[in-house]
Design a protein around this motif. Sequence first.
Motif, PDB file in Angstrom:
ATOM      1  N   ILE A 227       0.864  -1.180   0.000  1.00 15.31           N
ATOM      2  CA  ILE A 227       0.000   0.000   0.000  1.00 15.31           C
ATOM      3  C   ILE A 227       0.902   1.232   0.000  1.00 15.31           C
ATOM      4  O   ILE A 227       1.674   1.436   0.934  1.00 15.31           O
ATOM      5  CB  ILE A 227      -0.924   0.038   1.223  1.00 15.31           C
ATOM      6  N   THR A 228       0.822   2.049  -1.049  1.00 19.67           N
ATOM      7  CA  THR A 228       1.676   3.227  -1.166  1.00 19.67           C
ATOM      8  C   THR A 228       0.810   4.479  -1.290  1.00 19.67           C
ATOM      9  O   THR A 228      -0.058   4.558  -2.155  1.00 19.67           O
ATOM     10  CB  THR A 228       2.585   3.132  -2.410  1.00 19.67           C
ATOM     11  N   THR A 229       1.057   5.445  -0.396  1.00 23.29           N
ATOM     12  CA  THR A 229       0.356   6.722  -0.444  1.00 23.29           C
ATOM     13  C   THR A 229       1.328   7.794  -0.905  1.00 23.29           C
ATOM     14  O   THR A 229       2.364   8.014  -0.280  1.00 23.29           O
ATOM     15  CB  THR A 229      -0.219   7.098   0.932  1.00 23.29           C
ATOM     16  N   VAL A 230       1.009   8.437  -2.013  1.00 31.82           N
ATOM     17  CA  VAL A 230       1.892   9.445  -2.599  1.00 31.82           C
ATOM     18  C   VAL A 230       1.524  10.824  -2.041  1.00 31.82           C
ATOM     19  O   VAL A 230       0.352  11.221  -2.082  1.00 31.82           O
ATOM     20  CB  VAL A 230       1.754   9.452  -4.135  1.00 31.82           C
ATOM     21  N   PRO A 231       2.493  11.564  -1.506  1.00 26.68           N
ATOM     22  CA  PRO A 231       2.210  12.898  -0.960  1.00 26.68           C
ATOM     23  C   PRO A 231       1.680  13.845  -2.032  1.00 26.68           C
ATOM     24  O   PRO A 231       1.961  13.693  -3.225  1.00 26.68           O
ATOM     25  CB  PRO A 231       3.576  13.368  -0.436  1.00 26.68           C
ATOM     26  N   VAL A 232       0.913  14.835  -1.594  1.00 28.47           N
ATOM     27  CA  VAL A 232       0.349  15.835  -2.500  1.00 28.47           C
ATOM     28  C   VAL A 232       0.836  17.215  -2.072  1.00 28.47           C
ATOM     29  O   VAL A 232       1.454  17.375  -1.020  1.00 28.47           O
ATOM     30  CB  VAL A 232      -1.198  15.800  -2.474  1.00 28.47           C
ATOM     31  N   SER A 233       0.559  18.217  -2.901  1.00 34.63           N
ATOM     32  CA  SER A 233       0.992  19.581  -2.557  1.00 34.63           C
ATOM     33  C   SER A 233      -0.067  20.598  -2.950  1.00 34.63           C
ATOM     34  O   SER A 233      -0.751  20.456  -3.967  1.00 34.63           O
ATOM     35  CB  SER A 233       2.327  19.913  -3.252  1.00 34.63           C
ATOM     36  N   LEU A 234      -0.187  21.625  -2.142  1.00 33.97           N
ATOM     37  CA  LEU A 234      -1.133  22.705  -2.382  1.00 33.97           C
ATOM     38  C   LEU A 234      -0.618  23.617  -3.495  1.00 33.97           C
ATOM     39  O   LEU A 234       0.561  23.976  -3.522  1.00 33.97           O
ATOM     40  CB  LEU A 234      -1.332  23.512  -1.093  1.00 33.97           C
ATOM     41  N   VAL A 235      -1.511  23.998  -4.417  1.00 33.16           N
ATOM     42  CA  VAL A 235      -1.170  24.925  -5.493  1.00 33.16           C
ATOM     43  C   VAL A 235      -2.099  26.137  -5.383  1.00 33.16           C
ATOM     44  O   VAL A 235      -3.207  26.138  -5.916  1.00 33.16           O
ATOM     45  CB  VAL A 235      -1.324  24.276  -6.884  1.00 33.16           C
ATOM     46  N   PRO A 236      -1.666  27.186  -4.662  1.00 32.05           N
ATOM     47  CA  PRO A 236      -2.523  28.373  -4.511  1.00 32.05           C
ATOM     48  C   PRO A 236      -2.589  29.166  -5.812  1.00 32.05           C
ATOM     49  O   PRO A 236      -1.580  29.369  -6.476  1.00 32.05           O
ATOM     50  CB  PRO A 236      -1.820  29.182  -3.410  1.00 32.05           C
ATOM     51  N   ARG A 237      -3.799  29.599  -6.175  1.00 28.49           N
ATOM     52  CA  ARG A 237      -3.972  30.430  -7.347  1.00 28.49           C
ATOM     53  C   ARG A 237      -4.969  31.555  -7.035  1.00 28.49           C
ATOM     54  O   ARG A 237      -5.348  31.762  -5.885  1.00 28.49           O
ATOM     55  CB  ARG A 237      -4.440  29.578  -8.551  1.00 28.49           C
ATOM     56  N   ALA A 238      -5.415  32.218  -8.099  1.00 31.31           N
ATOM     57  CA  ALA A 238      -6.197  33.448  -7.922  1.00 31.31           C
ATOM     58  C   ALA A 238      -7.631  33.216  -7.468  1.00 31.31           C
ATOM     59  O   ALA A 238      -8.341  34.174  -7.182  1.00 31.31           O
ATOM     60  CB  ALA A 238      -6.198  34.241  -9.227  1.00 31.31           C
ATOM     61  N   SER A 239      -8.105  31.955  -7.386  1.00 29.90           N
ATOM     62  CA  SER A 239      -9.491  31.724  -7.014  1.00 29.90           C
ATOM     63  C   SER A 239      -9.730  31.786  -5.503  1.00 29.90           C
ATOM     64  O   SER A 239     -10.868  31.659  -5.049  1.00 29.90           O
ATOM     65  CB  SER A 239      -9.978  30.366  -7.538  1.00 29.90           C
ATOM     66  N   THR A 240      -8.664  31.927  -4.733  1.00 33.03           N
ATOM     67  CA  THR A 240      -8.826  32.033  -3.276  1.00 33.03           C
ATOM     68  C   THR A 240      -8.164  33.313  -2.768  1.00 33.03           C
ATOM     69  O   THR A 240      -7.164  33.762  -3.311  1.00 33.03           O
ATOM     70  CB  THR A 240      -8.216  30.820  -2.545  1.00 33.03           C
ATOM     71  N   GLY A 241      -8.762  33.868  -1.721  1.00 31.47           N
ATOM     72  CA  GLY A 241      -8.232  35.080  -1.111  1.00 31.47           C
ATOM     73  C   GLY A 241      -8.867  35.296   0.248  1.00 31.47           C
ATOM     74  O   GLY A 241      -9.690  34.493   0.703  1.00 31.47           O
ATOM     75  N   PRO A 242      -8.516  36.377   0.921  1.00 30.38           N
ATOM     76  CA  PRO A 242      -9.027  36.656   2.262  1.00 30.38           C
ATOM     77  C   PRO A 242     -10.544  36.816   2.259  1.00 30.38           C
ATOM     78  O   PRO A 242     -11.138  37.331   1.316  1.00 30.38           O
ATOM     79  CB  PRO A 242      -8.334  37.966   2.647  1.00 30.38           C
ATOM     80  N   ALA A 243     -11.153  36.319   3.343  1.00 31.35           N
ATOM     81  CA  ALA A 243     -12.597  36.518   3.515  1.00 31.35           C
ATOM     82  C   ALA A 243     -12.845  37.972   3.858  1.00 31.35           C
ATOM     83  O   ALA A 243     -12.178  38.566   4.695  1.00 31.35           O
ATOM     84  CB  ALA A 243     -13.111  35.619   4.652  1.00 31.35           C
ATOM     85  N   THR A 244     -13.804  38.577   3.150  1.00 26.99           N
ATOM     86  CA  THR A 244     -14.137  39.987   3.393  1.00 26.99           C
ATOM     87  C   THR A 244     -15.632  40.109   3.577  1.00 26.99           C
ATOM     88  O   THR A 244     -16.424  39.319   3.050  1.00 26.99           O
ATOM     89  CB  THR A 244     -13.701  40.874   2.209  1.00 26.99           C
ATOM     90  N   ALA A 245     -16.042  41.099   4.319  1.00 25.08           N
ATOM     91  CA  ALA A 245     -17.462  41.368   4.543  1.00 25.08           C
ATOM     92  C   ALA A 245     -17.880  42.579   3.730  1.00 25.08           C
ATOM     93  O   ALA A 245     -17.217  43.613   3.760  1.00 25.08           O
ATOM     94  CB  ALA A 245     -17.735  41.612   6.027  1.00 25.08           C
ATOM     95  N   ASP A 246     -18.966  42.438   2.962  1.00 25.37           N
ATOM     96  CA  ASP A 246     -19.481  43.553   2.176  1.00 25.37           C
ATOM     97  C   ASP A 246     -20.256  44.511   3.076  1.00 25.37           C
ATOM     98  O   ASP A 246     -20.926  44.090   3.997  1.00 25.37           O
ATOM     99  CB  ASP A 246     -20.396  43.052   1.056  1.00 25.37           C
TER     100      ASP A 246
END
Length: 371
Positions: free
Chosen positions: A352-371
Amino acid sequence: MPKDRAKLLYQMIKDDILARIENHQFEYDKPICTEKSLSEQYGVSRITSKRAIEDLEQAGILYRKRGVGSFVRRIPLSAQPESSVSSLPDGLPPGRTIPVILPFAVNQGGFFRIVEAATARLDGANVHLAIHICEPDPDKMRSLLLRLFAQDVDTLILYPAGNELHLDVLRRFTEQGKQVIILDKPHDIPYLSSVVCDNFGGSYQLTRHLVDYGHRRIAYVSRFSPRDMSSLSARFSGFTKCMNDHGLEVVSEYVKFNVTPNYHMLKHIINGFFRSGVTAIECENDEVAFNVYMCCLGLSIRVPEQMSITGFDNIEWAVTGSAQITTIDQNFSVIGETIADLILNGDRRPVITTVPVSLVPRASTGPATAD
Protein backbone atom coordinates in the motif's frame (compact mmCIF):
# COMPACT_ATOMS: atom_id res chain seq x y z
CA MET A 1 -22.91 1.02 -43.98
CA PRO A 2 -24.16 3.23 -41.11
CA LYS A 3 -21.48 4.33 -38.69
CA ASP A 4 -23.16 2.69 -35.66
CA ARG A 5 -23.46 -0.65 -37.46
CA ALA A 6 -19.79 -0.52 -38.50
CA LYS A 7 -18.84 -0.01 -34.88
CA LEU A 8 -21.05 -2.91 -33.83
CA LEU A 9 -19.47 -5.21 -36.39
CA TYR A 10 -15.86 -4.44 -35.51
CA GLN A 11 -16.65 -4.99 -31.83
CA MET A 12 -18.37 -8.29 -32.70
CA ILE A 13 -15.31 -9.39 -34.64
CA LYS A 14 -13.06 -8.53 -31.68
CA ASP A 15 -15.30 -10.48 -29.30
CA ASP A 16 -15.28 -13.53 -31.57
CA ILE A 17 -11.46 -13.49 -31.81
CA LEU A 18 -11.17 -13.14 -28.03
CA ALA A 19 -13.57 -16.06 -27.55
CA ARG A 20 -11.44 -18.23 -29.85
CA ILE A 21 -8.33 -17.30 -27.86
CA GLU A 22 -10.02 -18.07 -24.54
CA ASN A 23 -11.12 -21.45 -25.89
CA HIS A 24 -7.59 -22.15 -27.24
CA GLN A 25 -8.88 -22.41 -30.82
CA PHE A 26 -5.64 -21.22 -32.40
CA GLU A 27 -1.98 -22.13 -32.88
CA TYR A 28 0.83 -19.77 -31.90
CA ASP A 29 2.81 -20.42 -35.07
CA LYS A 30 -0.11 -19.85 -37.44
CA PRO A 31 -1.99 -16.59 -38.04
CA ILE A 32 -5.35 -16.44 -36.30
CA CYS A 33 -6.67 -13.97 -38.85
CA THR A 34 -5.95 -11.56 -41.68
CA GLU A 35 -7.83 -8.44 -42.75
CA LYS A 36 -8.95 -10.23 -45.90
CA SER A 37 -10.18 -13.37 -44.13
CA LEU A 38 -12.17 -11.35 -41.60
CA SER A 39 -13.69 -9.22 -44.36
CA GLU A 40 -14.83 -12.32 -46.21
CA GLN A 41 -16.00 -14.19 -43.12
CA TYR A 42 -18.13 -11.36 -41.73
CA GLY A 43 -19.02 -9.62 -44.98
CA VAL A 44 -17.51 -6.31 -43.87
CA SER A 45 -15.09 -3.81 -45.37
CA ARG A 46 -11.33 -4.08 -44.92
CA ILE A 47 -11.52 -0.90 -42.83
CA THR A 48 -13.79 -2.61 -40.31
CA SER A 49 -11.67 -5.77 -40.08
CA LYS A 50 -8.51 -3.67 -39.82
CA ARG A 51 -10.03 -1.71 -36.92
CA ALA A 52 -10.76 -4.92 -35.02
CA ILE A 53 -7.22 -6.23 -35.53
CA GLU A 54 -5.57 -2.93 -34.62
CA ASP A 55 -7.57 -2.70 -31.38
CA LEU A 56 -6.41 -6.18 -30.38
CA GLU A 57 -2.82 -5.32 -31.28
CA GLN A 58 -2.91 -2.16 -29.18
CA ALA A 59 -4.30 -4.19 -26.29
CA GLY A 60 -1.29 -6.52 -26.54
CA ILE A 61 -3.37 -9.55 -27.55
CA LEU A 62 -2.23 -9.88 -31.18
CA TYR A 63 0.89 -8.96 -33.12
CA ARG A 64 1.22 -8.70 -36.90
CA LYS A 65 3.69 -10.18 -39.37
CA ARG A 66 3.55 -8.20 -42.59
CA GLY A 67 2.28 -10.25 -45.52
CA VAL A 68 1.33 -13.20 -43.31
CA GLY A 69 -1.33 -12.18 -40.82
CA SER A 70 -1.94 -11.56 -37.12
CA PHE A 71 -0.76 -13.96 -34.43
CA VAL A 72 -1.73 -14.45 -30.78
CA ARG A 73 0.94 -13.24 -28.39
CA ARG A 74 2.38 -15.82 -26.06
CA ILE A 75 2.30 -15.29 -22.31
CA PRO A 76 5.07 -13.01 -20.98
CA LEU A 77 8.57 -14.48 -21.20
CA SER A 78 9.05 -14.12 -17.44
CA ALA A 79 6.14 -16.53 -16.93
CA GLN A 80 7.37 -19.19 -19.39
CA PRO A 81 9.74 -22.08 -18.79
CA GLU A 82 13.16 -21.55 -20.36
CA SER A 83 12.65 -24.31 -22.90
CA SER A 84 9.75 -22.48 -24.54
CA VAL A 85 11.65 -19.27 -25.31
CA SER A 86 13.36 -20.68 -28.37
CA SER A 87 10.00 -21.66 -29.90
CA LEU A 88 8.68 -18.10 -30.11
CA PRO A 89 7.50 -17.15 -33.60
CA ASP A 90 9.77 -14.84 -35.56
CA GLY A 91 8.92 -11.18 -35.05
CA LEU A 92 7.37 -11.53 -31.58
CA PRO A 93 8.78 -8.70 -29.46
CA PRO A 94 10.26 -9.85 -26.14
CA GLY A 95 9.10 -8.65 -22.75
CA ARG A 96 5.85 -8.20 -20.86
CA THR A 97 2.63 -6.46 -21.81
CA ILE A 98 0.72 -5.25 -18.77
CA PRO A 99 -2.95 -4.25 -19.08
CA VAL A 100 -4.08 -0.98 -17.53
CA ILE A 101 -7.86 -0.76 -17.14
CA LEU A 102 -9.31 2.73 -17.28
CA PRO A 103 -13.10 2.68 -16.94
CA PHE A 104 -13.82 6.24 -18.06
CA ALA A 105 -12.67 8.92 -20.51
CA VAL A 106 -8.88 8.97 -20.75
CA ASN A 107 -8.76 12.77 -20.48
CA GLN A 108 -10.03 12.72 -16.90
CA GLY A 109 -7.99 12.75 -13.74
CA GLY A 110 -4.58 13.34 -15.33
CA PHE A 111 -4.32 9.65 -16.18
CA PHE A 112 -2.12 10.18 -19.21
CA ARG A 113 0.50 11.83 -17.01
CA ILE A 114 0.53 8.70 -14.85
CA VAL A 115 0.95 6.44 -17.89
CA GLU A 116 3.64 8.67 -19.41
CA ALA A 117 5.67 8.65 -16.20
CA ALA A 118 5.31 4.88 -15.77
CA THR A 119 6.27 4.28 -19.42
CA ALA A 120 9.37 6.46 -19.08
CA ARG A 121 10.47 4.55 -15.97
CA LEU A 122 9.85 1.21 -17.72
CA ASP A 123 11.81 2.26 -20.83
CA GLY A 124 14.53 -0.26 -21.57
CA ALA A 125 13.01 -2.96 -19.36
CA ASN A 126 10.95 -4.58 -22.17
CA VAL A 127 7.75 -3.88 -20.25
CA HIS A 128 4.85 -2.32 -22.13
CA LEU A 129 1.56 -0.91 -20.85
CA ALA A 130 -1.64 -1.60 -22.81
CA ILE A 131 -4.58 0.65 -21.96
CA HIS A 132 -8.04 -0.91 -21.89
CA ILE A 133 -10.90 1.58 -21.72
CA CYS A 134 -14.05 0.11 -20.23
CA GLU A 135 -17.40 1.78 -19.68
CA PRO A 136 -18.31 2.16 -15.97
CA ASP A 137 -20.63 -0.82 -16.25
CA PRO A 138 -20.11 -3.67 -13.71
CA ASP A 139 -20.97 -6.43 -16.18
CA LYS A 140 -18.61 -5.11 -18.86
CA MET A 141 -15.84 -4.61 -16.31
CA ARG A 142 -16.27 -8.15 -15.03
CA SER A 143 -16.18 -9.53 -18.56
CA LEU A 144 -12.97 -7.64 -19.32
CA LEU A 145 -11.30 -8.88 -16.13
CA LEU A 146 -12.20 -12.47 -16.96
CA ARG A 147 -10.81 -12.09 -20.49
CA LEU A 148 -7.53 -10.76 -19.14
CA PHE A 149 -7.36 -13.57 -16.61
CA ALA A 150 -7.81 -16.08 -19.44
CA GLN A 151 -4.89 -14.45 -21.28
CA ASP A 152 -2.63 -15.24 -18.31
CA VAL A 153 -1.23 -11.74 -17.79
CA ASP A 154 1.16 -11.63 -14.85
CA THR A 155 0.27 -8.12 -13.64
CA LEU A 156 -2.93 -6.09 -13.74
CA ILE A 157 -3.36 -2.36 -13.09
CA LEU A 158 -6.94 -1.28 -12.37
CA TYR A 159 -8.43 2.18 -11.96
CA PRO A 160 -11.97 1.41 -10.66
CA ALA A 161 -14.89 3.66 -11.59
CA GLY A 162 -16.47 3.24 -8.15
CA ASN A 163 -16.15 0.99 -5.14
CA GLU A 164 -16.99 -2.23 -7.03
CA LEU A 165 -13.73 -4.19 -7.38
CA HIS A 166 -15.01 -7.64 -8.46
CA LEU A 167 -12.95 -9.19 -5.70
CA ASP A 168 -13.82 -12.77 -6.64
CA VAL A 169 -12.13 -12.27 -10.02
CA LEU A 170 -9.16 -10.30 -8.67
CA ARG A 171 -8.64 -13.01 -6.07
CA ARG A 172 -8.13 -15.48 -8.92
CA PHE A 173 -5.26 -13.35 -10.21
CA THR A 174 -3.50 -13.16 -6.85
CA GLU A 175 -4.05 -16.84 -6.02
CA GLN A 176 -1.96 -17.65 -9.11
CA GLY A 177 0.82 -15.32 -7.98
CA LYS A 178 -0.22 -12.45 -10.24
CA GLN A 179 0.15 -8.85 -9.12
CA VAL A 180 -2.92 -6.58 -8.95
CA ILE A 181 -2.37 -2.84 -8.44
CA ILE A 182 -5.36 -0.63 -7.65
CA LEU A 183 -5.03 3.07 -8.50
CA ASP A 184 -6.49 6.05 -6.64
CA LYS A 185 -8.92 4.00 -4.52
CA PRO A 186 -7.97 3.47 -0.87
CA HIS A 187 -8.90 -0.03 0.31
CA ASP A 188 -8.11 -2.57 3.02
CA ILE A 189 -8.01 -5.70 0.85
CA PRO A 190 -4.94 -7.63 2.09
CA TYR A 191 -4.09 -9.33 -1.21
CA LEU A 192 -4.22 -6.24 -3.46
CA SER A 193 -1.54 -3.58 -3.90
CA SER A 194 -2.55 0.06 -4.24
CA VAL A 195 -1.04 3.38 -5.21
CA VAL A 196 -3.10 6.35 -4.07
CA CYS A 197 -2.53 10.03 -3.53
CA ASP A 198 -3.05 11.49 -0.06
CA ASN A 199 -6.68 12.48 -0.61
CA PHE A 200 -7.26 13.08 3.10
CA GLY A 201 -4.17 15.21 3.51
CA GLY A 202 -4.87 17.16 0.34
CA SER A 203 -8.34 18.22 1.45
CA TYR A 204 -6.99 19.06 4.89
CA GLN A 205 -4.45 21.39 3.25
CA LEU A 206 -7.14 23.06 1.13
CA THR A 207 -9.42 23.64 4.12
CA ARG A 208 -6.53 24.93 6.22
CA HIS A 209 -5.66 27.31 3.37
CA LEU A 210 -9.22 28.71 3.46
CA VAL A 211 -9.30 28.89 7.25
CA ASP A 212 -5.98 30.76 7.30
CA TYR A 213 -7.58 33.29 4.93
CA GLY A 214 -10.26 33.89 7.55
CA HIS A 215 -13.09 31.86 6.03
CA ARG A 216 -15.49 30.40 8.57
CA ARG A 217 -18.54 29.43 6.50
CA ILE A 218 -17.16 26.94 4.03
CA ALA A 219 -19.35 24.81 1.75
CA TYR A 220 -18.48 21.46 0.12
CA VAL A 221 -19.76 20.38 -3.32
CA SER A 222 -19.47 16.99 -5.08
CA ARG A 223 -21.16 15.15 -7.94
CA PHE A 224 -21.01 11.92 -5.93
CA SER A 225 -21.60 10.63 -2.43
CA PRO A 226 -18.68 9.54 -0.22
CA ARG A 227 -20.38 6.13 -0.07
CA ASP A 228 -19.88 5.75 -3.81
CA MET A 229 -16.18 6.66 -4.04
CA SER A 230 -13.50 5.85 -1.50
CA SER A 231 -11.26 8.68 -2.75
CA LEU A 232 -14.08 11.19 -2.21
CA SER A 233 -14.73 9.73 1.22
CA ALA A 234 -11.10 10.44 2.14
CA ARG A 235 -11.30 13.98 0.73
CA PHE A 236 -14.47 14.83 2.63
CA SER A 237 -12.98 13.34 5.80
CA GLY A 238 -9.97 15.66 5.41
CA PHE A 239 -12.30 18.64 5.05
CA THR A 240 -14.35 17.63 8.12
CA LYS A 241 -11.28 16.95 10.27
CA CYS A 242 -9.71 20.33 9.49
CA MET A 243 -12.97 22.15 10.22
CA ASN A 244 -13.30 20.33 13.55
CA ASP A 245 -9.66 20.94 14.46
CA HIS A 246 -10.27 24.67 14.08
CA GLY A 247 -13.52 24.71 16.01
CA LEU A 248 -15.65 25.28 12.90
CA GLU A 249 -19.01 23.66 12.25
CA VAL A 250 -19.66 21.58 9.16
CA VAL A 251 -23.16 22.88 8.40
CA SER A 252 -25.30 20.24 6.70
CA GLU A 253 -26.99 22.88 4.50
CA TYR A 254 -23.57 23.81 3.14
CA VAL A 255 -22.69 20.24 2.09
CA LYS A 256 -24.07 19.15 -1.28
CA PHE A 257 -23.46 15.63 -2.64
CA ASN A 258 -24.81 14.07 -5.85
CA VAL A 259 -24.96 17.53 -7.41
CA THR A 260 -26.21 17.49 -10.98
CA PRO A 261 -23.90 19.04 -13.61
CA ASN A 262 -26.88 21.06 -14.86
CA TYR A 263 -25.73 24.69 -14.95
CA HIS A 264 -29.00 26.21 -13.78
CA MET A 265 -29.34 23.81 -10.85
CA LEU A 266 -25.75 24.40 -9.76
CA LYS A 267 -26.24 28.14 -10.14
CA HIS A 268 -29.25 27.91 -7.81
CA ILE A 269 -27.16 26.09 -5.20
CA ILE A 270 -24.33 28.63 -5.39
CA ASN A 271 -26.75 31.52 -5.08
CA GLY A 272 -28.23 29.89 -1.95
CA PHE A 273 -24.75 29.55 -0.45
CA PHE A 274 -23.96 33.18 -1.15
CA ARG A 275 -27.19 34.45 0.37
CA SER A 276 -26.52 32.32 3.48
CA GLY A 277 -23.16 33.95 4.08
CA VAL A 278 -20.86 31.25 2.66
CA THR A 279 -17.55 32.82 1.63
CA ALA A 280 -15.69 29.75 0.30
CA ILE A 281 -16.59 26.55 -1.58
CA GLU A 282 -14.38 23.48 -1.53
CA CYS A 283 -15.08 21.24 -4.53
CA GLU A 284 -14.58 17.54 -5.17
CA ASN A 285 -12.23 18.24 -8.09
CA ASP A 286 -11.13 20.88 -10.60
CA GLU A 287 -13.96 20.21 -13.05
CA VAL A 288 -16.58 20.89 -10.39
CA ALA A 289 -14.61 23.93 -9.20
CA PHE A 290 -14.53 25.37 -12.72
CA ASN A 291 -18.30 24.92 -13.06
CA VAL A 292 -18.80 26.64 -9.69
CA TYR A 293 -16.58 29.47 -10.87
CA MET A 294 -18.68 29.92 -14.02
CA CYS A 295 -21.85 30.01 -11.92
CA CYS A 296 -20.31 32.74 -9.78
CA LEU A 297 -19.60 34.75 -12.92
CA GLY A 298 -23.20 34.29 -14.02
CA LEU A 299 -24.42 35.50 -10.62
CA SER A 300 -22.01 38.47 -10.56
CA ILE A 301 -20.33 37.03 -7.47
CA ARG A 302 -16.71 38.24 -7.46
CA VAL A 303 -14.02 35.57 -7.12
CA PRO A 304 -12.18 35.61 -4.77
CA GLU A 305 -13.37 38.89 -3.24
CA GLN A 306 -16.82 37.52 -2.41
CA MET A 307 -16.34 33.79 -2.88
CA SER A 308 -13.19 31.67 -2.76
CA ILE A 309 -13.17 28.38 -4.70
CA THR A 310 -10.88 25.34 -4.50
CA GLY A 311 -10.61 22.19 -6.60
CA PHE A 312 -8.49 19.01 -6.50
CA ASP A 313 -6.24 17.18 -9.02
CA ASN A 314 -4.43 20.09 -10.77
CA ILE A 315 -5.58 19.16 -14.27
CA GLU A 316 -6.46 21.42 -17.19
CA TRP A 317 -9.73 22.50 -15.59
CA ALA A 318 -7.72 24.30 -12.89
CA VAL A 319 -6.28 26.85 -15.30
CA THR A 320 -9.06 27.25 -17.86
CA GLY A 321 -9.48 30.84 -19.02
CA SER A 322 -9.56 33.28 -16.13
CA ALA A 323 -10.56 30.64 -13.56
CA GLN A 324 -7.06 29.89 -12.14
CA ILE A 325 -8.36 27.47 -9.48
CA THR A 326 -6.48 26.86 -6.25
CA THR A 327 -6.04 23.10 -6.17
CA ILE A 328 -4.09 20.07 -4.99
CA ASP A 329 -1.41 18.58 -7.21
CA GLN A 330 -1.52 14.78 -7.03
CA ASN A 331 2.05 14.35 -8.29
CA PHE A 332 0.89 12.16 -11.17
CA SER A 333 4.48 11.59 -12.29
CA VAL A 334 5.37 10.14 -8.86
CA ILE A 335 2.30 7.89 -9.02
CA GLY A 336 3.42 6.59 -12.42
CA GLU A 337 7.00 6.02 -11.26
CA THR A 338 5.74 4.21 -8.15
CA ILE A 339 3.65 1.87 -10.31
CA ALA A 340 6.68 1.15 -12.51
CA ASP A 341 8.81 0.38 -9.46
CA LEU A 342 6.22 -2.10 -8.17
CA ILE A 343 6.30 -3.83 -11.55
CA LEU A 344 10.08 -3.92 -11.78
CA ASN A 345 11.09 -4.95 -8.27
CA GLY A 346 9.78 -8.50 -8.77
CA ASP A 347 8.21 -8.68 -5.31
CA ARG A 348 4.58 -9.73 -5.71
CA ARG A 349 3.65 -9.18 -2.05
CA PRO A 350 0.85 -6.59 -1.68
CA VAL A 351 2.05 -3.05 -0.97
CA ILE A 352 0.00 0.00 0.00
CA THR A 353 1.68 3.23 -1.17
CA THR A 354 0.36 6.72 -0.44
CA VAL A 355 1.89 9.45 -2.60
CA PRO A 356 2.21 12.90 -0.96
CA VAL A 357 0.35 15.84 -2.50
CA SER A 358 0.99 19.58 -2.56
CA LEU A 359 -1.13 22.70 -2.38
CA VAL A 360 -1.17 24.93 -5.49
CA PRO A 361 -2.52 28.37 -4.51
CA ARG A 362 -3.97 30.43 -7.35
CA ALA A 363 -6.20 33.45 -7.92
CA SER A 364 -9.49 31.72 -7.01
CA THR A 365 -8.83 32.03 -3.28
CA GLY A 366 -8.23 35.08 -1.11
CA PRO A 367 -9.03 36.66 2.26
CA ALA A 368 -12.60 36.52 3.52
CA THR A 369 -14.14 39.99 3.39
CA ALA A 370 -17.46 41.37 4.54
CA ASP A 371 -19.48 43.55 2.18
